[in-house]
Design a protein around this motif. Structure first.
Motif, PDB file in Angstrom:
ATOM      1  N   HIS A 132       0.814  -1.213   0.000  1.00 18.04           N
ATOM      2  CA  HIS A 132       0.000   0.000   0.000  1.00 18.04           C
ATOM      3  C   HIS A 132       0.848   1.263   0.000  1.00 18.04           C
ATOM      4  O   HIS A 132       0.425   2.292   0.505  1.00 18.04           O
ATOM      5  N   SER A 133       2.041   1.190  -0.580  1.00 22.73           N
ATOM      6  CA  SER A 133       2.886   2.380  -0.641  1.00 22.73           C
ATOM      7  C   SER A 133       2.330   3.425  -1.605  1.00 22.73           C
ATOM      8  O   SER A 133       2.543   4.624  -1.416  1.00 22.73           O
ATOM      9  N   GLU A 134       1.594   2.987  -2.644  1.00 24.69           N
ATOM     10  CA  GLU A 134       1.031   3.940  -3.617  1.00 24.69           C
ATOM     11  C   GLU A 134      -0.421   4.305  -3.333  1.00 24.69           C
ATOM     12  O   GLU A 134      -0.966   5.200  -3.986  1.00 24.69           O
ATOM     13  N   HIS A 135      -1.053   3.634  -2.374  1.00 23.89           N
ATOM     14  CA  HIS A 135      -2.493   3.818  -2.189  1.00 23.89           C
ATOM     15  C   HIS A 135      -2.849   5.245  -1.798  1.00 23.89           C
ATOM     16  O   HIS A 135      -3.836   5.808  -2.285  1.00 23.89           O
ATOM     17  N   LEU A 260      -3.811  21.438  13.869  1.00 26.02           N
ATOM     18  CA  LEU A 260      -3.230  20.171  14.317  1.00 26.02           C
ATOM     19  C   LEU A 260      -2.705  19.331  13.163  1.00 26.02           C
ATOM     20  O   LEU A 260      -1.974  18.368  13.387  1.00 26.02           O
ATOM     21  N   ARG A 261      -3.064  19.671  11.916  1.00 27.98           N
ATOM     22  CA  ARG A 261      -2.718  18.801  10.788  1.00 27.98           C
ATOM     23  C   ARG A 261      -1.212  18.647  10.613  1.00 27.98           C
ATOM     24  O   ARG A 261      -0.715  17.535  10.386  1.00 27.98           O
ATOM     25  N   ALA A 262      -0.455  19.739  10.693  1.00 29.22           N
ATOM     26  CA  ALA A 262       0.994  19.633  10.529  1.00 29.22           C
ATOM     27  C   ALA A 262       1.609  18.837  11.673  1.00 29.22           C
ATOM     28  O   ALA A 262       2.541  18.045  11.457  1.00 29.22           O
ATOM     29  N   VAL A 263       1.090  19.006  12.892  1.00 29.08           N
ATOM     30  CA  VAL A 263       1.569  18.229  14.037  1.00 29.08           C
ATOM     31  C   VAL A 263       1.339  16.753  13.786  1.00 29.08           C
ATOM     32  O   VAL A 263       2.240  15.917  13.988  1.00 29.08           O
ATOM     33  N   TRP A 264       0.143  16.417  13.332  1.00 23.87           N
ATOM     34  CA  TRP A 264      -0.198  15.007  13.120  1.00 23.87           C
ATOM     35  C   TRP A 264       0.631  14.402  11.986  1.00 23.87           C
ATOM     36  O   TRP A 264       1.043  13.238  12.070  1.00 23.87           O
ATOM     37  N   ALA A 265       0.876  15.177  10.940  1.00 21.29           N
ATOM     38  CA  ALA A 265       1.704  14.691   9.839  1.00 21.29           C
ATOM     39  C   ALA A 265       3.116  14.367  10.326  1.00 21.29           C
ATOM     40  O   ALA A 265       3.693  13.340   9.950  1.00 21.29           O
ATOM     41  N   LEU A 266       3.664  15.227  11.177  1.00 20.08           N
ATOM     42  CA  LEU A 266       4.994  14.981  11.710  1.00 20.08           C
ATOM     43  C   LEU A 266       5.003  13.732  12.591  1.00 20.08           C
ATOM     44  O   LEU A 266       5.945  12.932  12.530  1.00 20.08           O
ATOM     45  N   LEU A 267       3.959  13.533  13.398  1.00 15.18           N
ATOM     46  CA  LEU A 267       3.873  12.330  14.231  1.00 15.18           C
ATOM     47  C   LEU A 267       3.791  11.069  13.369  1.00 15.18           C
ATOM     48  O   LEU A 267       4.402  10.040  13.690  1.00 15.18           O
ATOM     49  N   LEU A 268       3.045  11.142  12.266  1.00 14.80           N
ATOM     50  CA  LEU A 268       2.953   9.989  11.368  1.00 14.80           C
ATOM     51  C   LEU A 268       4.273   9.726  10.655  1.00 14.80           C
ATOM     52  O   LEU A 268       4.643   8.569  10.414  1.00 14.80           O
ATOM     53  N   VAL A 269       5.002  10.786  10.314  1.00 17.63           N
ATOM     54  CA  VAL A 269       6.332  10.621   9.726  1.00 17.63           C
ATOM     55  C   VAL A 269       7.257   9.930  10.724  1.00 17.63           C
ATOM     56  O   VAL A 269       8.014   9.004  10.369  1.00 17.63           O
ATOM     57  N   LEU A 270       7.213  10.353  11.978  1.00 21.77           N
ATOM     58  CA  LEU A 270       8.031   9.715  13.020  1.00 21.77           C
ATOM     59  C   LEU A 270       7.637   8.252  13.200  1.00 21.77           C
ATOM     60  O   LEU A 270       8.492   7.399  13.439  1.00 21.77           O
ATOM     61  N   PHE A 271       6.340   7.949  13.058  1.00 22.22           N
ATOM     62  CA  PHE A 271       5.877   6.563  13.129  1.00 22.22           C
ATOM     63  C   PHE A 271       6.500   5.719  12.019  1.00 22.22           C
ATOM     64  O   PHE A 271       6.966   4.597  12.260  1.00 22.22           O
ATOM     65  N   HIS A 272       6.522   6.248  10.799  1.00 26.86           N
ATOM     66  CA  HIS A 272       7.117   5.503   9.678  1.00 26.86           C
ATOM     67  C   HIS A 272       8.626   5.326   9.876  1.00 26.86           C
ATOM     68  O   HIS A 272       9.171   4.260   9.560  1.00 26.86           O
ATOM     69  N   LEU A 273       9.300   6.339  10.394  1.00 25.88           N
ATOM     70  CA  LEU A 273      10.732   6.214  10.655  1.00 25.88           C
ATOM     71  C   LEU A 273      11.001   5.183  11.751  1.00 25.88           C
ATOM     72  O   LEU A 273      11.923   4.366  11.637  1.00 25.88           O
ATOM     73  N   ALA A 274      10.183   5.200  12.799  1.00 31.57           N
ATOM     74  CA  ALA A 274      10.347   4.228  13.881  1.00 31.57           C
ATOM     75  C   ALA A 274      10.081   2.810  13.386  1.00 31.57           C
ATOM     76  O   ALA A 274      10.743   1.856  13.830  1.00 31.57           O
ATOM     77  N   ILE A 281      10.739  -1.840   8.157  1.00 30.62           N
ATOM     78  CA  ILE A 281       9.632  -1.533   7.249  1.00 30.62           C
ATOM     79  C   ILE A 281       9.718  -0.049   6.915  1.00 30.62           C
ATOM     80  O   ILE A 281       9.585   0.792   7.806  1.00 30.62           O
ATOM     81  N   PHE A 282       9.938   0.269   5.650  1.00 29.03           N
ATOM     82  CA  PHE A 282      10.174   1.662   5.278  1.00 29.03           C
ATOM     83  C   PHE A 282       9.151   2.114   4.250  1.00 29.03           C
ATOM     84  O   PHE A 282       8.980   1.477   3.211  1.00 29.03           O
TER      85      PHE A 282
END
Length: 335
Positions: A132-135, A260-274, A281-282
């Motif tokens: 689901h990388s392109e979804h 809150l959208r930019a905050v949430w986007a950054l948290l999701l980016v950190l989730f993908h990095l973690a 899984i990248f």
């Protein structure tokens, strides 16, 4: 529309929570939001062109692949030579992204970019495994395809209406991507409840993340930077896992809270990095999508003042507690 609007307004107020006043004040900032959304649209198609151009080096490998079980968007590959059909998909993907970068205000360019995205995504998932990388890109590209044409030369009332429609569709694209994260989060919670009923280890288990990391590393036969340490220290992984589930489950709420959208986007980016450091899984494409669709909204810093009061559930409780404190009678001590 008279029946739908009141219900939509109630839904928006429910999800917006403490940020409802900020949403209602959007009309006064309409032009500023519209200009920023136009810039984000160019970022989106510029990033799409970067992805499409980055695949040129692998065209020879891609065209040599034999499609055994094509998905429905590329079902036509059964009747053409694989190398010719795959080559046409790769060219369409690149040309569509290029046209959308040059003419983002044109419907035909955005439609061509979406068609290239859809065809490439379907081809890439026609080998027995669905990724689901392109979804997220496909979903956002489909919604953005329906953006209205610019009407800068028209009268102000018409231009204002056009900008509002543009912002509604652009916001729908943002919300649709965040909805996929919420679906993932709530499906984890639902699956965990089912496992609890069966008496199986679940998300609620203290060593849930350790078990998940160990199963992933054993399945793939790879190692990760943080995996062994997190397996040995489940007391660190359990709160981190629930933090991730919270961020995923309430992502759709963030779509209704502009600050809150930019905050949430950054948290999701950190989730993908973690996820990469813990389980190898990248999702580089997901990180890029979050960065271009949401992070530009944090112009004065990703974290606004008192951003914690905008958090779903947590922020609502903080606002309620603050309101109760203000309404509480002041007691005067007698000497």
């Amino acid at each position: 529309m008279g029946v739908i609007n009141p219900w939509f307004r109630k839904i928006r107020i429910f999800f917006a929570g403490p940020d409802r006043n900020f949403c209602q004040d959007a009309l006064a900032r309409q032009r500023q939001c519209w200009e920023r959304a136009c810039l984000q649209l160019r970022f989106f198609y510029g990033a799409l062109l970067y992805l499409a151009a980055g695949r040129i080096a692998h065209w020879s490998v891609e065209t040599a692949r034999a499609v055994a079980d094509p998905l429905w968007p590329v079902l036509w590959l059964r009747w053409v030579k694989d190398s010719c059909g795959i080559g046409a998909i790769l060219i369409l993907h690149l040309v569509g992204a290029l046209c959308a970068v040059g003419f983002p205000q044109k419907f035909w360019a955005r439609a061509l970019a979406f068609l290239g995205l859809l065809e490439y995504g379907a081809f890439n998932n026609s080998f027995g495994k669905i990724g689901h990388s392109e979804h997220g890109w496909i979903l956002a590209g489909f919604v953005l395809m329906f953006l209205p044409a610019r009407t800068n030369g028209s009268r102000e009332p018409e231009a204002r209406k056009n900008r509002q429609v543009f912002l509604h569709i652009f916001w729908t694209a943002q919300a649709s991507v965040l909805l996929t994260y919420s679906m993932a989060g709530w499906s984890k919670i639902g699956g965990a409840l089912l496992q609890c009923v069966r008496g199986e280890p679940s998300l609620f288990s203290f060593d849930a993340l350790s078990r998940h990391i160990a199963a992933r590393l054993l399945e793939t036969g790879v190692n990760s930077a943080w995996g062994p340490w997190l397996i040995a220290h489940p007391w660190v992984g359990w709160p981190a896992l629930w933090g991730v589930v919270y961020v995923q489950a309430f992502s759709f709420w963030a779509a209704f809270r502009p600050r809150l959208r930019a905050v949430w986007a950054l948290l999701l980016v950190l989730f993908h990095l973690a996820s990469f450091f813990a389980m190898d899984i990248f999702f580089a494409q997901a990180i890029l999508l979050l960065s271009v669709l949401y992070l530009p909204e944090g112009q004065d810093g990703v974290f606004p003042k008192r951003w914690e009061r905008l958090l779903p559930v947590v922020g609502d409780l903080l606002w309620s507690w603050q309101g109760l404190r203000r309404e509480a009678p002041v007691r005067v001590r007698s000497r």
